[in-house]
Design an enzyme around this catalytic site. Structure first.
Site, PDB file in Angstrom:
ATOM      1  N   HIS A 240      -8.182-161.597  17.148  1.00  0.00           N
ATOM      2  CA  HIS A 240      -9.602-161.924  17.345  1.00  0.00           C
ATOM      3  C   HIS A 240     -10.000-162.610  18.639  1.00  0.00           C
ATOM      4  O   HIS A 240      -8.941-162.806  19.276  1.00  0.00           O
ATOM      5  CB  HIS A 240     -10.045-162.972  16.232  1.00  0.00           C
ATOM      6  CG  HIS A 240     -10.196-162.411  14.862  1.00  0.00           C
ATOM      7  ND1 HIS A 240     -11.191-161.604  14.403  1.00  0.00           N
ATOM      8  CD2 HIS A 240      -9.226-162.713  13.714  1.00  0.00           C
ATOM      9  CE1 HIS A 240     -11.110-161.519  13.195  1.00  0.00           C
ATOM     10  NE2 HIS A 240      -9.900-161.954  12.559  1.00  0.00           N
TER      11      HIS A 240
ATOM     12  N   CYS B 224      -8.263-157.102  12.534  1.00  0.00           N
ATOM     13  CA  CYS B 224      -7.843-157.885  11.076  1.00  0.00           C
ATOM     14  C   CYS B 224      -8.467-157.318   9.779  1.00  0.00           C
ATOM     15  O   CYS B 224      -7.776-156.324   9.434  1.00  0.00           O
ATOM     16  CB  CYS B 224      -8.549-159.422  11.251  1.00  0.00           C
ATOM     17  SG  CYS B 224      -7.720-160.326  10.388  1.00  0.00           S
TER      18      CYS B 224
END
Ligand code: GLN
Length: 244
Positions: free
Chosen positions: A195, A96
């Site tokens: 994630h 990310c």
């Protein structure tokens, strides 16, 4: 070569700043999957102001825009060195916010453009909508072919040139919610919005990264011994195709 005579060095980049939604679980998975096989791991945290020495594998997690601003300057100071590491075959995994800084820049919604280290030919601009939810990705290089995880980002990442996606979005938004691409790869540099953390429920991807890091260190492909991944694969399969 017997696994007990093998070693890999892992650098964890700026964990005090970029470590969101369980990203530390990726490091734990990499270290444990090596130790369970008797492979030695040299693990080093690199925090702000510290110099970066050569490693076989580099990991960087995700974070809010503010933490990214703090890290971007630090990373940029090491741009040339890290590009050299990429060209020498070191493995990189960015999640990310860390992934976004692997590209040329990240333009947050408010504030100045953050220069990335151009490990891959990509760029990110903040969108108006925040993408939050489970993601399933179909790859063409892993077995099983799927990757599962959780996304929470407003950044829209676009890939260019020789930088290819990790795979196709089956569930979720992926890089930008438009072109159905998820993540990115250039040489041994990997980036993803997944994630959760990513590697505990994608053990096949963890082993793929460990194998590449060993190949970089020893100059040849090394077959990893099989681990009992029944629980990990059960978890993985329970999430494939799941939006909620
Ligand atoms: N701040 C970035 C974004 O919102 C990255 C977020 C993250 O790392 N989860 O896109």
């Amino acid at each position: 070569m017997e696994e007990k005579n093998l070693k890999i060095s892992i650098a964890h980049l700026y964990p005090k700043l970029l470590n969101l939604y369980g990203d530390m679980g990726n490091i734990i998975t990499l270290v444990k999957r090596c130790e369970w096989r008797g492979i030695q791991v040299e693990y080093e945290e690199i925090n702000s102001g510290e110099s970066i020495s050569s490693h076989d594998l580099y990991f960087i997690g995700g974070g809010q825009d503010k933490q990214q601003q703090d890290v971007a300057g630090e990373l940029y100071k090491n741009k040339e060195f890290l590009q050299q590491e990429r060209d020498n075959g070191s493995v990189f995994l960015g999640i990310c916010g860390g992934y976004q800084l692997f590209g040329h820049y990240y333009q947050p919604f408010d504030g100045d453009k953050l220069l990335g280290i151009s490990l891959m030919d990509a760029y990110t601009v903040a969108g108006k909508k925040r993408f939050i939810g489970n993601v399933t990705v179909e790859t063409d290089f892993l077995s099983p072919s799927t990757l599962v995880g959780f996304e929470n980002h407003s950044g829209l990442t676009y890939l260019q040139g020789e930088t290819k996606p990790l795979g196709k979005v089956v569930v979720g938004n992926g890089n930008n919610g438009q072109d159905k691409t998820a993540g990115a790869r250039f040489k041994n540099v990997f980036g993803t919005y997944l994630h959760g953390s990513l590697l505990p429920k994608n053990p096949h991807f963890a082993d793929y990264l460990i194998s590449l890091a060993l190949e970089k260190r020893y100059g040849k492909k090394i077959e990893l011994s099989k681990l009992d991944d029944e629980l990990e694969i059960m978890t993985h399969n329970s999430l494939v195709g799941k939006a909620y």
